[in-house]
Design a protein around this motif. Structure first.
Motif, PDB file in Angstrom:
ATOM      1  N   PRO A 252      12.973 -17.706 -34.299  1.00 31.14           N
ATOM      2  CA  PRO A 252      13.549 -16.820 -35.413  1.00 31.14           C
ATOM      3  C   PRO A 252      13.536 -15.632 -35.317  1.00 31.14           C
ATOM      4  N   THR A 253      13.111 -14.765 -34.474  1.00 30.79           N
ATOM      5  CA  THR A 253      13.015 -13.384 -34.378  1.00 30.79           C
ATOM      6  C   THR A 253      14.064 -13.105 -33.398  1.00 30.79           C
ATOM      7  N   HIS A 254      14.800 -14.045 -32.665  1.00 29.09           N
ATOM      8  CA  HIS A 254      15.547 -13.587 -31.409  1.00 29.09           C
ATOM      9  C   HIS A 254      16.846 -12.920 -31.615  1.00 29.09           C
ATOM     10  N   ALA A 255      17.250 -12.942 -32.852  1.00 31.45           N
ATOM     11  CA  ALA A 255      18.490 -12.218 -33.418  1.00 31.45           C
ATOM     12  C   ALA A 255      18.082 -10.784 -33.635  1.00 31.45           C
ATOM     13  N   ALA A 256      16.819 -10.516 -33.925  1.00 34.01           N
ATOM     14  CA  ALA A 256      16.475  -9.033 -34.234  1.00 34.01           C
ATOM     15  C   ALA A 256      16.098  -8.268 -32.870  1.00 34.01           C
ATOM     16  N   LEU A 257      16.070  -8.897 -31.650  1.00 37.00           N
ATOM     17  CA  LEU A 257      15.804  -8.293 -30.428  1.00 37.00           C
ATOM     18  C   LEU A 257      16.974  -7.300 -30.041  1.00 37.00           C
ATOM     19  N   PRO A 258      16.775  -6.343 -29.265  1.00 41.04           N
ATOM     20  CA  PRO A 258      17.777  -5.682 -28.857  1.00 41.04           C
ATOM     21  C   PRO A 258      18.722  -6.617 -27.702  1.00 41.04           C
ATOM     22  N   VAL A 259      20.066  -6.402 -27.712  1.00 46.02           N
ATOM     23  CA  VAL A 259      20.936  -7.320 -27.076  1.00 46.02           C
ATOM     24  C   VAL A 259      20.586  -7.639 -25.796  1.00 46.02           C
ATOM     25  N   ALA A 260      20.072  -6.477 -24.972  1.00 48.68           N
ATOM     26  CA  ALA A 260      19.728  -6.691 -23.626  1.00 48.68           C
ATOM     27  C   ALA A 260      18.641  -7.881 -23.607  1.00 48.68           C
ATOM     28  N   GLU A 261      17.573  -7.787 -24.271  1.00 47.14           N
ATOM     29  CA  GLU A 261      16.468  -8.713 -24.202  1.00 47.14           C
ATOM     30  C   GLU A 261      16.842 -10.131 -24.696  1.00 47.14           C
ATOM     31  N   ARG A 262      17.801 -10.244 -25.758  1.00 47.41           N
ATOM     32  CA  ARG A 262      18.436 -11.516 -25.948  1.00 47.41           C
ATOM     33  C   ARG A 262      19.020 -12.221 -24.611  1.00 47.41           C
ATOM     34  N   LEU A 263      19.779 -11.490 -24.145  1.00 45.46           N
ATOM     35  CA  LEU A 263      20.653 -12.017 -22.794  1.00 45.46           C
ATOM     36  C   LEU A 263      19.647 -12.148 -21.772  1.00 45.46           C
ATOM     37  N   ARG A 264      18.491 -11.455 -21.770  1.00 43.40           N
ATOM     38  CA  ARG A 264      17.687 -12.006 -20.580  1.00 43.40           C
ATOM     39  C   ARG A 264      16.872 -13.105 -20.972  1.00 43.40           C
ATOM     40  N   LEU A 265      16.568 -13.442 -22.347  1.00 36.38           N
ATOM     41  CA  LEU A 265      16.024 -14.661 -22.662  1.00 36.38           C
ATOM     42  C   LEU A 265      17.096 -15.857 -22.541  1.00 36.38           C
ATOM     43  N   ASP A 266      18.374 -15.516 -22.925  1.00 34.75           N
ATOM     44  CA  ASP A 266      19.301 -16.623 -22.669  1.00 34.75           C
ATOM     45  C   ASP A 266      19.393 -16.968 -21.169  1.00 34.75           C
ATOM     46  N   ALA A 267      19.439 -15.956 -20.258  1.00 36.66           N
ATOM     47  CA  ALA A 267      19.623 -16.304 -18.898  1.00 36.66           C
ATOM     48  C   ALA A 267      18.271 -17.237 -18.353  1.00 36.66           C
ATOM     49  N   ALA A 268      17.269 -16.862 -18.854  1.00 34.90           N
ATOM     50  CA  ALA A 268      15.947 -17.612 -18.564  1.00 34.90           C
ATOM     51  C   ALA A 268      16.019 -18.769 -19.058  1.00 34.90           C
ATOM     52  N   ALA A 269      16.629 -19.261 -20.233  1.00 38.19           N
ATOM     53  CA  ALA A 269      16.468 -20.692 -20.687  1.00 38.19           C
ATOM     54  C   ALA A 269      17.817 -21.302 -19.943  1.00 38.19           C
ATOM     55  N   LEU A 270      18.869 -20.658 -19.842  1.00 40.36           N
ATOM     56  CA  LEU A 270      19.815 -21.401 -18.737  1.00 40.36           C
ATOM     57  C   LEU A 270      19.394 -21.714 -17.549  1.00 40.36           C
ATOM     58  N   ALA A 271      18.350 -20.760 -16.976  1.00 40.24           N
ATOM     59  CA  ALA A 271      17.999 -21.066 -15.592  1.00 40.24           C
ATOM     60  C   ALA A 271      17.085 -22.335 -15.481  1.00 40.24           C
ATOM     61  N   ALA A 272      16.228 -22.660 -16.827  1.00 45.92           N
ATOM     62  CA  ALA A 272      15.270 -23.694 -17.131  1.00 45.92           C
ATOM     63  C   ALA A 272      16.006 -24.898 -17.375  1.00 45.92           C
ATOM     64  N   LEU A 273      17.056 -24.939 -17.688  1.00 47.49           N
ATOM     65  CA  LEU A 273      17.904 -26.121 -18.158  1.00 47.49           C
ATOM     66  C   LEU A 273      18.396 -27.209 -17.014  1.00 47.49           C
ATOM     67  N   PRO A 274      19.050 -26.670 -15.965  1.00 46.24           N
ATOM     68  CA  PRO A 274      19.585 -27.728 -15.062  1.00 46.24           C
ATOM     69  C   PRO A 274      18.559 -28.772 -14.425  1.00 46.24           C
ATOM     70  N   PRO A 275      17.305 -28.250 -14.030  1.00 43.76           N
ATOM     71  CA  PRO A 275      16.427 -29.329 -13.780  1.00 43.76           C
ATOM     72  C   PRO A 275      16.018 -30.492 -14.826  1.00 43.76           C
ATOM     73  N   LEU A 276      15.958 -29.970 -16.184  1.00 45.76           N
ATOM     74  CA  LEU A 276      15.830 -30.804 -17.179  1.00 45.76           C
ATOM     75  C   LEU A 276      16.953 -31.801 -17.222  1.00 45.76           C
ATOM     76  N   LEU A 277      18.125 -31.287 -17.321  1.00 48.21           N
ATOM     77  CA  LEU A 277      19.306 -32.164 -17.400  1.00 48.21           C
ATOM     78  C   LEU A 277      19.487 -33.024 -16.342  1.00 48.21           C
ATOM     79  N   ASP A 278      19.123 -32.597 -15.165  1.00 46.23           N
ATOM     80  CA  ASP A 278      19.141 -33.508 -13.972  1.00 46.23           C
ATOM     81  C   ASP A 278      18.103 -34.489 -14.188  1.00 46.23           C
ATOM     82  N   ALA A 279      17.081 -34.376 -14.701  1.00 46.52           N
ATOM     83  CA  ALA A 279      16.025 -35.454 -15.001  1.00 46.52           C
ATOM     84  C   ALA A 279      16.477 -36.492 -16.006  1.00 46.52           C
TER      85      ALA A 279
END
Length: 200
Positions: free
Chosen positions: A76-103
């Protein structure tokens, strides 16, 4: 810290600072990709539900929100973070998704071998998550933001999805597809903060 770096942490800190043309183009291109993938993610979720049978898709059905190894919804606090930190979290989540989607794709190939469009959408989603994640990383690099630390793939993620029983596997697959939609949509919104003329 340069004036441009300062505006990265707070896009409204200095409205007189404009992005370089090539950087602006990169941000717009990545934002457009995220916008397109948000639509694809919604289509994937609908297609997934359609092929799972009852009770999936029935009015009032509320599947349990099973934990997914290595990934959770945006906080819920994601939107309150600085935009750079939000994008870093986005990139980390997007990196975690492919093996999950493959499974999920492998499990659905066993459960729904006659649903080629669903299987194709799942395979495409894994590739698209990788592509969007790389594009977000490129935007961060162009902005001069520190790169995120390497994040190893959770070793139990794929195993847990494949080893689960049929109903739990279907629920877990639904959760993964939902997380894909959430994070792609969140990435679109976060990039929109950097698009000139976008939301404040």
């Amino acid at each position: 810290m340069s004036r441009r770096e300062g505006s990265l942490e707070d896009p409204q800190a200095d409205s007189s600072v404009s992005l370089l043309p090539h950087l602006e183009a990169k941000i717009r291109q990545t934002h457009s990709l995220a916008h397109l993938l948000t639509k694809y993610a919604e289509q994937l979720l609908q297609e997934y539900v359609q092929h799972q049978g009852d009770p999936f898709g029935l009015p009032g059905f509320s599947p349990p929100r099973l934990p997914v190894a290595g990934l959770s919804s945006p906080t819920p606090t994601h939107a309150a973070l600085p935009v750079a930190e939000r994008l870093r979290l986005d990139a980390a989540a997007l990196a975690a998704l492919p093996p999950l989607l493959d499974a999920v794709s492998r499990r659905q190939a066993e459960l729904n071998p006659r649903a080629p469009r669903l299987l194709r959408r799942l395979e495409d989603a894994a590739r698209q998550a990788r592509a969007l994640g790389a594009a977000v990383e490129a935007v961060l690099a162009a902005l001069g933001a520190p790169a995120r630390e390497p994040r190893p793939e959770p070793p139990t993620a794929a195993t847990a999805t494949v080893a689960a029983g049929v109903f739990p596997a279907k629920v877990l697959g639904l959760r993964v597809c939902g997380l894909y939609r959430e994070w792609v949509s969140r990435t679109e919104g976060d990039l929109g903060q950097l698009v000139p003329g976008g939301p404040a």
